[in-house]
Design a protein around this motif. Structure first.
Motif, PDB file in Angstrom:
ATOM      1  N   VAL A  39       0.853  -1.181   0.000  1.00 49.72           N
ATOM      2  CA  VAL A  39       0.000   0.000   0.000  1.00 49.72           C
ATOM      3  C   VAL A  39       0.895   1.240   0.000  1.00 49.72           C
ATOM      4  O   VAL A  39       2.063   1.167   0.378  1.00 49.72           O
ATOM      5  N   PRO A  40       0.361   2.387  -0.416  1.00 50.60           N
ATOM      6  CA  PRO A  40       1.197   3.586  -0.510  1.00 50.60           C
ATOM      7  C   PRO A  40       1.356   4.347   0.808  1.00 50.60           C
ATOM      8  O   PRO A  40       1.438   5.573   0.827  1.00 50.60           O
ATOM      9  N   THR A  41       1.369   3.630   1.911  1.00 56.79           N
ATOM     10  CA  THR A  41       1.706   4.201   3.217  1.00 56.79           C
ATOM     11  C   THR A  41       3.087   3.671   3.542  1.00 56.79           C
ATOM     12  O   THR A  41       3.268   2.466   3.710  1.00 56.79           O
ATOM     13  N   ILE A  42       4.057   4.570   3.586  1.00 58.49           N
ATOM     14  CA  ILE A  42       5.462   4.168   3.656  1.00 58.49           C
ATOM     15  C   ILE A  42       6.063   4.629   4.978  1.00 58.49           C
ATOM     16  O   ILE A  42       5.980   5.804   5.333  1.00 58.49           O
ATOM     17  N   SER A  43       6.658   3.676   5.661  1.00 58.30           N
ATOM     18  CA  SER A  43       7.323   3.961   6.935  1.00 58.30           C
ATOM     19  C   SER A  43       8.808   3.689   6.787  1.00 58.30           C
ATOM     20  O   SER A  43       9.210   2.738   6.115  1.00 58.30           O
ATOM     21  N   PHE A  44       9.599   4.527   7.462  1.00 56.35           N
ATOM     22  CA  PHE A  44      11.046   4.354   7.411  1.00 56.35           C
ATOM     23  C   PHE A  44      11.680   4.977   8.641  1.00 56.35           C
ATOM     24  O   PHE A  44      11.048   5.760   9.359  1.00 56.35           O
ATOM     25  N   GLY A  68       5.942   8.000  14.901  1.00 60.75           N
ATOM     26  CA  GLY A  68       5.427   7.323  16.085  1.00 60.75           C
ATOM     27  C   GLY A  68       5.294   5.835  15.874  1.00 60.75           C
ATOM     28  O   GLY A  68       5.889   5.255  14.972  1.00 60.75           O
ATOM     29  N   ASP A  69       4.434   5.233  16.725  1.00 62.94           N
ATOM     30  CA  ASP A  69       4.225   3.791  16.616  1.00 62.94           C
ATOM     31  C   ASP A  69       2.919   3.450  15.903  1.00 62.94           C
ATOM     32  O   ASP A  69       2.694   2.307  15.540  1.00 62.94           O
ATOM     33  N   PHE A  70       2.034   4.422  15.737  1.00 62.16           N
ATOM     34  CA  PHE A  70       0.785   4.247  14.991  1.00 62.16           C
ATOM     35  C   PHE A  70      -0.002   3.043  15.487  1.00 62.16           C
ATOM     36  O   PHE A  70      -0.518   2.243  14.712  1.00 62.16           O
ATOM     37  N   TYR A  71      -0.076   2.942  16.811  1.00 59.06           N
ATOM     38  CA  TYR A  71      -0.825   1.882  17.491  1.00 59.06           C
ATOM     39  C   TYR A  71      -0.251   0.491  17.232  1.00 59.06           C
ATOM     40  O   TYR A  71      -0.936  -0.509  17.411  1.00 59.06           O
ATOM     41  N   ALA A  72       1.000   0.431  16.836  1.00 61.35           N
ATOM     42  CA  ALA A  72       1.697  -0.847  16.642  1.00 61.35           C
ATOM     43  C   ALA A  72       2.914  -0.877  17.560  1.00 61.35           C
ATOM     44  O   ALA A  72       4.023  -1.181  17.140  1.00 61.35           O
ATOM     45  N   ARG A  73       2.683  -0.545  18.813  1.00 65.49           N
ATOM     46  CA  ARG A  73       3.768  -0.412  19.778  1.00 65.49           C
ATOM     47  C   ARG A  73       4.607  -1.677  19.898  1.00 65.49           C
ATOM     48  O   ARG A  73       5.830  -1.624  19.931  1.00 65.49           O
ATOM     49  N   LEU A  81      12.834  -0.029  17.521  1.00 62.00           N
ATOM     50  CA  LEU A  81      12.770   1.347  17.023  1.00 62.00           C
ATOM     51  C   LEU A  81      12.188   2.346  18.021  1.00 62.00           C
ATOM     52  O   LEU A  81      12.042   3.526  17.686  1.00 62.00           O
ATOM     53  N   GLN A  82      11.875   1.916  19.237  1.00 60.43           N
ATOM     54  CA  GLN A  82      11.269   2.830  20.192  1.00 60.43           C
ATOM     55  C   GLN A  82      12.205   3.969  20.578  1.00 60.43           C
ATOM     56  O   GLN A  82      11.757   5.092  20.793  1.00 60.43           O
ATOM     57  N   ALA A  83      13.507   3.725  20.645  1.00 62.28           N
ATOM     58  CA  ALA A  83      14.453   4.779  21.019  1.00 62.28           C
ATOM     59  C   ALA A  83      14.520   5.892  19.967  1.00 62.28           C
ATOM     60  O   ALA A  83      14.891   7.019  20.282  1.00 62.28           O
ATOM     61  N   GLN A  84      14.149   5.570  18.736  1.00 58.89           N
ATOM     62  CA  GLN A  84      14.124   6.571  17.661  1.00 58.89           C
ATOM     63  C   GLN A  84      12.783   7.282  17.576  1.00 58.89           C
ATOM     64  O   GLN A  84      12.572   8.088  16.685  1.00 58.89           O
ATOM     65  N   GLY A  85      11.874   6.947  18.486  1.00 57.12           N
ATOM     66  CA  GLY A  85      10.555   7.571  18.450  1.00 57.12           C
ATOM     67  C   GLY A  85       9.641   6.923  17.437  1.00 57.12           C
ATOM     68  O   GLY A  85       8.709   7.552  16.938  1.00 57.12           O
ATOM     69  N   GLY A  86       9.907   5.661  17.127  1.00 55.06           N
ATOM     70  CA  GLY A  86       9.096   4.973  16.126  1.00 55.06           C
ATOM     71  C   GLY A  86       9.584   5.274  14.727  1.00 55.06           C
ATOM     72  O   GLY A  86      10.755   5.578  14.509  1.00 55.06           O
ATOM     73  N   VAL A  87       8.658   5.223  13.797  1.00 49.97           N
ATOM     74  CA  VAL A  87       8.990   5.402  12.379  1.00 49.97           C
ATOM     75  C   VAL A  87       8.499   6.753  11.875  1.00 49.97           C
ATOM     76  O   VAL A  87       7.640   7.383  12.477  1.00 49.97           O
TER      77      VAL A  87
END
Length: 113
Positions: A39-44, A68-73, A81-87
């Protein structure tokens, strides 16, 4: 709807190609668009950079992306990736244009230096 999907795929691939060409960038999920598999929702994430910092710098250009984590904590924790504040997340839709993606890429270039 097929025309929408083709358009979104083209825009997503424009962004994904840029991300693939950047050192230290980790794309979450498939690294390229392949026939309806992404899908065209891109996380990095970017090595050594906090996701919030990237988003704030892009926001200064009037472009809305989020972090953030977008409810996928649990996933963010499992990926470490939590130390980076999520994606960093970019959501592309059928009403976006290639010109808007160009603006996003310019803002990301400025944010990432």
């Amino acid at each position: 709807f097929d025309a929408f999907a083709r358009h979104e795929d083209a825009l997503a691939e424009q962004l994904l190609a840029w991300l693939r060409g950047r050192r230290g960038v980790r794309i979450i999920g498939l690294p390229s668009v392949t026939a309806g598999e992404r899908v065209p929702t891109i996380s990095f994430v970017v090595e050594g950079r906090h996701s919030e910092d990237i988003v704030r710098r892009v926001d200064a250009h009037g472009i809305g992306i989020r972090f953030g984590d977008f409810y996928a904590r649990r996933l963010i924790e499992a990926l470490g990736l939590q130390a980076q504040g999520g994606v960093v997340r970019v959501s592309i839709a059928h009403y976006n244009t290639a010109g808007e993606i160009d603006r996003l890429l310019a803002a990301l270039e400025a944010a990432l230096g």
